[in-house]
Design an enzyme around this catalytic site. Structure first.
Site, PDB file in Angstrom:
ATOM      1  CG  ASP A 108      -2.212   0.793   0.967  1.00 24.63           C
ATOM      2  OD1 ASP A 108      -2.110   1.965   0.564  1.00 24.63           O
ATOM      3  OD2 ASP A 108      -3.314   0.232   1.142  1.00 24.63           O
ATOM      4  CD1 TRP A 144      -3.998  30.310 -16.031  1.00 29.07           C
ATOM      5  CD2 TRP A 144      -3.194  29.211 -14.261  1.00 29.07           C
ATOM      6  NE1 TRP A 144      -2.734  29.887 -16.335  1.00 29.07           N
ATOM      7  CE2 TRP A 144      -2.209  29.204 -15.266  1.00 29.07           C
ATOM      8  CE3 TRP A 144      -2.903  28.570 -13.055  1.00 29.07           C
ATOM      9  CZ2 TRP A 144      -0.963  28.599 -15.112  1.00 29.07           C
ATOM     10  CZ3 TRP A 144      -1.664  27.957 -12.906  1.00 29.07           C
ATOM     11  CH2 TRP A 144      -0.711  27.980 -13.916  1.00 29.07           C
ATOM     12  CB  SER A 171      -4.671  18.056  -1.185  1.00 32.62           C
ATOM     13  OG  SER A 171      -4.746  16.950  -2.033  1.00 32.62           O
ATOM     14  CG  HIS A 255       8.245  26.804 -16.247  1.00 33.70           C
ATOM     15  ND1 HIS A 255       7.484  27.157 -17.332  1.00 33.70           N
ATOM     16  CD2 HIS A 255       8.989  25.774 -16.650  1.00 33.70           C
ATOM     17  CE1 HIS A 255       7.783  26.378 -18.343  1.00 33.70           C
ATOM     18  NE2 HIS A 255       8.694  25.530 -17.967  1.00 33.70           N
ATOM     19  CD  GLU A 257       1.003  22.809 -11.127  1.00 34.09           C
ATOM     20  OE1 GLU A 257       1.615  22.535 -10.073  1.00 34.09           O
ATOM     21  OE2 GLU A 257      -0.044  22.267 -11.477  1.00 34.09           O
ATOM     22  CE1 TYR A 259       9.121  20.719 -18.844  1.00 30.48           C
ATOM     23  CE2 TYR A 259       8.969  22.799 -17.671  1.00 30.48           C
ATOM     24  CZ  TYR A 259       9.236  22.089 -18.827  1.00 30.48           C
ATOM     25  OH  TYR A 259       9.585  22.755 -19.963  1.00 30.48           O
ATOM     26  CB  SER A 270       8.408   5.744 -20.491  1.00 33.39           C
ATOM     27  OG  SER A 270       8.735   7.033 -20.901  1.00 33.39           O
ATOM     28  CG  HIS A 304       9.968  30.809 -19.919  1.00 27.63           C
ATOM     29  ND1 HIS A 304      10.576  29.598 -19.893  1.00 27.63           N
ATOM     30  CD2 HIS A 304       8.693  30.574 -19.555  1.00 27.63           C
ATOM     31  CE1 HIS A 304       9.714  28.673 -19.547  1.00 27.63           C
ATOM     32  NE2 HIS A 304       8.559  29.238 -19.338  1.00 27.63           N
ATOM     33  CG  HIS A 305       5.772  31.814 -17.548  1.00 29.15           C
ATOM     34  ND1 HIS A 305       4.765  31.124 -18.172  1.00 29.15           N
ATOM     35  CD2 HIS A 305       6.622  30.878 -17.080  1.00 29.15           C
ATOM     36  CE1 HIS A 305       4.992  29.826 -18.081  1.00 29.15           C
ATOM     37  NE2 HIS A 305       6.124  29.648 -17.428  1.00 29.15           N
ATOM     38  CE  LYS A 333      11.789  12.484 -20.002  1.00 30.38           C
ATOM     39  NZ  LYS A 333      11.605  11.094 -19.596  1.00 30.38           N
ATOM     40  NE  ARG A 452      -3.679  33.646 -21.776  1.00 30.77           N
ATOM     41  CZ  ARG A 452      -2.931  32.954 -20.914  1.00 30.77           C
ATOM     42  NH1 ARG A 452      -1.636  33.182 -20.829  1.00 30.77           N
ATOM     43  NH2 ARG A 452      -3.448  32.031 -20.143  1.00 30.77           N
TER      44      ARG A 452
END
Lengths: 528, 294
Positions: A108, A144, A171, A255, A257, A259, A270, A304-305, A333, A452
């Site tokens: 578990d 957001w 959580s 950022h 987040e 990933y 995979s 970069h944002h 990858k 946007r």
């Protein structure tokens, strides 16, 4: 669950759990909790999807038709929050709950009660978010990313959002600690770290990212809360604060987040590609290193944002180079997946279709990501539909497609019955087509100059918006098919074969019966 | 099998044709009207070609494999799973491609940041929901006005037919002379806005309490339209930016008319002195803020 009593180890006494609703409220079983996470995220997926349909309906034609601008902003804000925190993240935690113990040969999760608690916080947070639509002032409407000073202007809805984020963050942190502890301490004898299935590896790294950045998010929303109500001026220039500091702190969370939402997707894919290519994963070790490098790099690219927020040229260049570097492990990858497929013996059941669809569309999202990383180009496309298209390619056809792939892959193991293969394939093709109809044209909208987060637009954007809306309605409807397939699978009378995927090599397929018993691996298997 | 490869090839060709069609139409950036916008445009096209080549390469291999290496064709799985050489090669090649991409971008970033020695300076202030403009320095110094959406409300609510420049028209254009380096100083009064004119290649957030700057030199006379690009509340979609670029004489005339219009004010002289002092202060503050920032 009667079959459980006949389990090899005969620990029947463990199964005197309550029945009915109390079973679900009090459960500490990783499979029950995993299912609850998955059903919760599916519910949230449709809630966020409903909001998306509202957005696309308003944007179907120029002019204001069904959503007033303020309500439109609330829809976009809550669509983002609900999809990120309510749908995608909990879905991956659901997968981790079901799969991590079974894949490492553990009975578990390490902290079973905490596991229960981290799930049951979610409905509370979701209720706060949804209820905020009905309080005076309406739901949060600052996007957001809730940049101040705009988010200091909102009403009670913003406070409800802040508390919801606090709860969701708590959580997530508990979930992450649980996963880390489980993976590091409860692996079956012989399963060294470098023998773990890649899904487990990606979740281990993701969990570390969560522990690193969720407290930062909690900090920044708390600062926002005190700015709003207790007279502080963290982000208020008039009081000596700095609105841009919010963006730095938020994106230091934001950022990684991204990933957090994509690394477990890499893990699922995979697992699936080698199974259906009937060939071991190519470059296992380099996959692990690539995942770790992506995670580390993801912590040094946040600005970069903010290329248009104004920063010194040196800052822009650093964040541009660092962001571009992420393309390298990501490319590794993709090459490894291709090499895994190369000279395999492939079949194309629904999980494989979704996995290939994932690679195909994720690479397109990766390309637009590199283009966005180039500062001069980003100055043009930042806050336009180009960016919307970019992150939906990595989050919908990335994260979501991998979730579908994983769901079809493990449904037989979880339920003991087979899903309807034909319907699954229909679901894939409908999703694939409508997804591209919805989002591919948004690249052009962004390039042509549509910002946007606007409820109405200039006339030259009209035709692409209509195409995008039609695609969105089609995509939304197609997802109802998924619910039907899942329910049909659960209710099916026909038992699935013990090992429906002959190429599967992980413990849950090789060492456990189908369906997986309620308690598995009470005696750890030995991995050679 | 041959026919399948032909189909694939035809598909790729169609895709390539489709994307080359995209160049220079409404599928792309608006026609560039400044040096920076031109550089951005060219780099974007270059990157699209690089991406297309990689795309065809990677998915060519993958789809070949998907077509040929299937169980239904009786293909037996090989068992290789590792190759140091391959890993090294496909780590190094993307690095080289990235350097090629980053080089021109770096030069453009440095050029974009160079706001020194402008011919004129205009301050734009974002308000919920309009723009305020103050001509701080250079020809037209002292001009000051607000610029609001001029699309009638009836058009927004579909009660009247929508005009050609629906949502992209304002009452007062920002007027600048052609071929002059215009430095834009950006700030905001309430929340964050962003001043964006795609054809000129300028987008800069306007942040309350802070001053940022950017610059452009318009190549050709004309009217260039843009929008606020940072969510700023309910009417975020309703605060467009219209830059009108005039020939030098026409600009001089516009300045004269604007200044004569404000000469009606009773104590013009006093106002002007105040304004000059304010302007000097603002420029100094801006310079300080920017030099700190850099």
């Amino acid at each position: 669950m009667a079959a459980v009593h006949g389990d090899v180890h005969g620990h029947g006494h463990d199964d005197h759990h309550p029945t009915g609703i109390m079973r679900w409220i009090t459960t500490t079983n990783h499979k029950d909790i995993g299912s609850m996470y998955l059903w919760f995220s599916l519910t949230m997926f449709f809630t966020g999807g409903f909001l998306a349909m509202g957005i696309r309906a308003e944007l179907f034609q120029p002019g204001i038709q069904i959503l007033e601008p303020e309500l439109f902003n609330a829809f976009t804000t809550l669509h983002g929050l609900i999809m990120v925190f309510g749908a995608i993240m909990p879905a991956f935690v659901g997968f981790a709950n079901w799969q991590v113990p079974m894949m490492i040969g553990a009975p578990d999760m390490a902290f079973a009660r905490m596991n229960n608690w981290s799930f049951w916080l979610l409905p509370v947070a979701a209720s706060l978010l949804i209820a905020s639509f009905f309080v005076p002032g309406g739901a949060a409407a600052g996007g957001w990313t809730f940049y101040p000073p705009l988010s200091t202007q909102g009403g009670l809805g913003v406070d409800m959002m802040i508390f919801a984020i606090h709860i969701l963050g708590a959580s997530s942190i508990m979930g992450a600690i649980n996963i880390i502890t489980t993976i590091l301490n409860m692996r079956a004898p012989g399963m060294t770290l470098m023998k773990m299935p890649l899904f487990v590896w990606t979740w281990l790294i993701t969990a570390y990212l969560l522990v690193l950045v969720m407290p930062v998010l909690a900090g920044v929303v708390t600062m926002l809360l005190t700015d709003r109500h207790f007279g502080t001026s963290f982000f208020n220039a008039a009081g000596g604060g700095d609105p841009v500091m919010f963006q730095h702190i938020f994106w230091f969370f934001g950022h990684p987040e991204v990933y957090i939402m994509i690394l477990p997707a890499f893990g699922i894919v995979s697992e699936i590609i080698p199974t259906f290519a009937r060939k071991p994963l190519f470059g296992y070790a380099s996959m692990v290193y690539a995942t770790a490098s992506i995670a580390i790099l993801s912590c040094v690219v946040w600005a970069h944002h903010m290329f248009t927020a104004g920063m010194p040229a040196v800052g822009q260049l650093f964040f541009m180079y660092a962001t571009m570097l992420i393309a390298v492990p990501t490319a590794v990858k993709v090459f490894n997946w291709t090499a895994t497929m190369w000279r395999g013996s492939m079949t194309f059941e629904t999980p494989m279709l979704f996995a290939i669809g994932f690679i195909f569309l994720f690479v397109i999202g990766g390309f637009s990501g590199v283009i966005c990383a180039i500062v001069p180009i980003d100055v043009q496309v930042q806050d336009t539909y180009y960016v919307i298209a970019h992150f939906h390619y990595v989050l919908v056809s990335g994260a979501l497609f991998s979730l579908f792939a994983g769901a079809y892959y493990w449904l037989p193991k979880w339920t003991g019955q087979m899903y309807d293969e034909t319907l699954g394939k229909v679901h894939f093709w409908l999703s694939m087509i409508f997804f591209n109809v919805t989002f591919f044209v948004q690249h052009f909208l962004g390039l042509a100059g549509m910002p946007r987060r606007i409820p109405d637009y200039a006339l030259q954007f009209a035709d692409f918006n209509m195409i995008s809306s039609i695609g969105a309605f089609g995509f939304g409807l197609s997802q109802l098919l998924f619910v039907y397939i899942v329910i049909k699978c659960i209710r099916s009378k026909e038992p699935a074969p013990e090992k429906p995927w002959d190429g599967a090599t992980t413990l849950e397929w090789t060492h456990l019966p189908t369906p997986a018993p309620y308690h598995s691996f009470e005696k750890p298997p030995v991995v050679k | 099998m041959r026919s399948k490869s032909v189909t694939t090839l035809a598909g790729v060709a169609a895709l390539a044709l489709y994307s080359s069609m995209a160049v220079g139409s409404k599928y792309n950036f608006p026609e560039p009207q400044s040096v920076i916008a031109q550089e951005i445009y060219d780099q974007h096209i270059m990157l699209l070609w690089v991406c297309l080549v990689i795309f065809v390469g990677v998915f060519g291999v993958m789809f070949y494999s998907i077509l040929k290496h299937r169980k239904s064709l009786g293909h037996k799985a090989a068992n290789f799973h590792h190759s140091m050489t391959a890993e090294v090669i496909w780590t190094i090649i993307p690095c080289i491609i990235l350097v090629v991409m980053a080089w021109p971008a770096t030069k453009t970033v440095i050029a974009m940041k160079d706001t020194s020695s402008p011919d004129m300076t205009i301050k734009a202030t974002g308000y919920q929901w309009m723009w305020g403009y103050d001509y701080l320095q250079g020809e037209g110094e002292g001009i000051s006005f607000f610029s609001k959406l001029s699309t009638p409300r009836d058009q927004l609510y579909n009660k009247a037919p929508k005009g050609e420049n629906y949502l992209l028209e304002v009452d007062n254009h920002v007027v600048v002379p052609v071929g002059k380096k215009v430095r834009m100083i950006l700030t905001a009064n309430d929340v964050i806005h962003a001043w964006w004119v795609p054809a000129l290649g300028v987008k800069q957030d306007a942040i309350p309490g802070f001053i940022r700057d950017s610059w452009f030199t318009a190549d050709k006379p004309g009217i260039y339209r843009g929008q606020c690009a940072e969510l700023c509340g309910k009417d975020h979609g309703y605060m467009p930016i219209v830059v009108e670029v005039l020939e030098e004489e026409a600009y001089a005339q516009w300045v004269a008319e604007k200044l004569a219009g404000s000469a009606d004010a009773v104590n013009l002289a006093a106002a002007k002195t105040d304004m000059v002092a304010e302007v000097d202060e603002a420029i100094e503050a801006a310079d300080n803020a920017i030099s700190e920032n850099n």
